[in-house]
Write an enzyme that holds these catalytic residues in place. Structure first.
Site, short mmCIF file in Angstrom:
data_model
loop_
_atom_site.label_atom_id
_atom_site.label_comp_id
_atom_site.label_asym_id
_atom_site.label_seq_id
_atom_site.Cartn_x
_atom_site.Cartn_y
_atom_site.Cartn_z
N CYS A 1 -48.75 18.70 32.47
CA CYS A 1 -47.68 19.35 33.24
C CYS A 1 -47.44 20.77 32.74
O CYS A 1 -47.45 21.02 31.53
CB CYS A 1 -46.39 18.56 33.14
SG CYS A 1 -46.39 17.03 34.09
N ASP B 1 -37.39 14.99 28.15
CA ASP B 1 -37.95 14.30 29.31
C ASP B 1 -36.86 13.72 30.22
O ASP B 1 -37.14 13.35 31.36
CB ASP B 1 -38.88 13.17 28.86
CG ASP B 1 -40.26 13.68 28.44
OD1 ASP B 1 -40.52 14.88 28.65
OD2 ASP B 1 -41.06 12.89 27.92
N ARG C 1 -48.28 9.91 37.08
CA ARG C 1 -48.82 10.06 35.73
C ARG C 1 -47.94 9.34 34.70
O ARG C 1 -48.43 8.97 33.63
CB ARG C 1 -48.92 11.54 35.34
CG ARG C 1 -50.08 12.32 35.96
CD ARG C 1 -50.19 13.71 35.37
NE ARG C 1 -50.14 13.63 33.92
CZ ARG C 1 -49.25 14.29 33.16
NH1 ARG C 1 -48.34 15.05 33.72
NH2 ARG C 1 -49.28 14.17 31.85
N LYS D 1 -45.51 5.16 28.16
CA LYS D 1 -46.62 6.11 28.38
C LYS D 1 -46.91 6.90 27.12
O LYS D 1 -48.07 7.08 26.72
CB LYS D 1 -46.26 7.06 29.52
CG LYS D 1 -47.12 8.33 29.60
CD LYS D 1 -46.53 9.31 30.60
CE LYS D 1 -47.32 10.60 30.67
NZ LYS D 1 -47.11 11.47 29.49
N ASN D 2 -45.86 7.39 26.47
CA ASN D 2 -46.05 8.24 25.30
C ASN D 2 -46.42 7.46 24.04
O ASN D 2 -46.65 8.05 22.99
CB ASN D 2 -44.79 9.08 25.05
CG ASN D 2 -44.59 10.13 26.13
OD1 ASN D 2 -45.55 10.58 26.75
ND2 ASN D 2 -43.35 10.48 26.38
N ARG E 1 -47.35 24.60 24.91
CA ARG E 1 -47.37 23.53 23.92
C ARG E 1 -48.64 23.70 23.07
O ARG E 1 -49.62 22.99 23.24
CB ARG E 1 -47.33 22.15 24.60
CG ARG E 1 -46.06 21.94 25.38
CD ARG E 1 -45.88 20.53 25.82
NE ARG E 1 -46.65 20.24 27.02
CZ ARG E 1 -46.63 19.07 27.65
NH1 ARG E 1 -45.90 18.09 27.18
NH2 ARG E 1 -47.33 18.88 28.73
#
Length: 417
Positions: free
Chosen positions: A117, A305, A397, A21-22, A122
């Protein structure tokens, strides 16, 4: 939608880990820089990818996504828009990654301040500091960030913190900048290397990705190419914990062991068997899980994470464990939900002290964010009675078909309306 999870037997079998995903989100954003078609493989079927796809289509990109094969064909020859739609961009923090490519390609971009999220502040200050150093004019107003530059020029940029997003955004902005750009104190995550490999395959000149000093020599043109994104190390880590917490045996395919060193090390400290091979990683849980201490750090340290999923394992470990969260200041929201299931956890500032318990009990809980949701699933797999998890859109997600993958391993769960 909700997940209904009942106490499950030890999970056994093989699971293939999806594309990262990242990694896929910045790679898709980088496709705005190229002329001609790119084909990107191992695309995970995630809501965040849907949002990024819709965002790129809004800018004028032509996209075809074969979800069965996990392939996206994308051509951004005709960019017709530079302002991101608020309804799309506000849903996902990674939407801010379109700013660097737009600025480099057409000299202007307007993007809402990012969402995603609610795990802590951030800020995008480092992104904007980098753009400004490259010569862009930055305007912040009405919840939007605007950037303009007739021609970006290479510069030496020092990041106060090794931000992954800022490193990615500045690299993408700098590929068309005149001269050389050097990013110091850059993030070193595998996803940075994957992005640089994709850009270099398109014709960029990026050196040092994966180290704290990245050098980008500006080029005049990038051409579309073929690229497969790297496996998702966080999904892999989550399934490794699933094997450990259920005292099962899971073999993970499509993984890169080097990306998982801190997770593997901590699992072994917990008395979990982890065997690495060229074909994948085998995880075998044992009856006794030992307590360990964890401190989250930027890569190559223990990933933030993985903090919430690992806390589920520690909640049933023998003895006392401590988890120190150094990356995000608000990443203990799952603790309240785990305590509802019987976990004994005490929060002191940025530390969580976990006293292992003999058993957990199912109840109604809520996924407060992506990784918190994964943590609740892991705990629910071993909890007495039934657990009902709401707000699972957070989980979807970042985990591609996690319910189907767990069911294939023997988990007793179902997704219901």
């Amino acid at each position: 939608m909700r997940l209904i999870v009942r106490k499950s037997p030890p999970l056994r079998g093989t699971v293939r880990i999806s594309g990262s995903k990242n990694s896929v989100l910045p790679v898709l954003a980088a496709s705005l820089l190229a002329e001609g078609k790119s084909r990107i493989g191992d695309i995970p079927n995630l809501k965040d990818v849907v949002i990024m796809q819709d965002l790129l289509k809004h800018f004028g990109a032509d996209i075809k996504w074969d979800k069965t094969k996990g392939i996206i064909d994308i051509c951004a020859d005709n960019i017709t828009e530079y302002e991101a739609l608020y309804d799309l961009a506000s849903q996902m923090r990674a939407s801010f990654l379109v700013m660097g490519p737009l600025l480099a390609r057409i000299g202007k971009a307007k993007v809402p301040l990012p969402g995603g999220c609610a795990i802590g502040s951030r800020p995008v200050d480092l992104h904007l500091k980098g753009f400004a150093a490259l010569g862009a004019e930055i305007i912040q107003q009405n919840g939007y960030v605007e950037a303009y530059a007739a021609k970006l020029k290479g510069a030496k940029i020092y990041l106060d913190f090794p931000s992954v997003g800022a490193t990615e955004n500045i690299i993408m902005a700098a590929v068309y900048a005149e001269g050389t750009t050097i990013i110091e104190n850059a993030a070193v995550e595998p996803e940075i290397v994957d992005l640089a490999n994709y850009l270099n395959a398109m014709g960029a000149d990026i050196r040092g990705a994966g180290t704290d000093s990245v050098k980008i020599n500006g080029v005049n043109c990038l051409k579309g190419t073929n690229h497969n994104v790297i496996p998702d190390r966080i999904e892999a880590g989550t399934f490794m914990v699933a094997g450990a917490i259920t005292r099962g045996e899971i073999f993970l395919e499509n993984v890169v062991s080097d990306h998982l060193k801190p997770v593997i090390a901590k699992l072994k400290e917990c008395n979990v068997d982890v065997v690495e091979s060229e074909k994948g990683i085998r995880v075998c849980g044992r009856d006794i899980i030992k307590s360990v201490d964890i401190k989250t750090l930027p890569y190559p340290g223990f990933p933030t994470d993985m903090q919430a999923p690992f806390m589920s394992l520690l909640s049933i470990a023998e003895g006392t464990s401590m988890v120190i969260e150094t990356v995000f200041e608000n990443r203990f929201m799952h603790v309240g939900e785990l305590k509802r299931m019987g976990a004994q956890i005490k929060i002191e500032s940025r530390s969580a002290i976990i006293e292992g318990v003999k058993k957990l009990t199912g109840t109604q809980v809520r996924a407060t964010d992506l990784r918190a949701g994964a943590s609740l699933i892991l705990s629910a797999l071993i909890a007495d009675e039934t657990t009902e998890i709401s707000d699972i859109y957070h989980i979807e997600r970042g985990y591609s078909e996690i319910d189907k993958k767990l069911i294939a391993l023997g988990a007793n769960l179902e997704k219901v309306k």
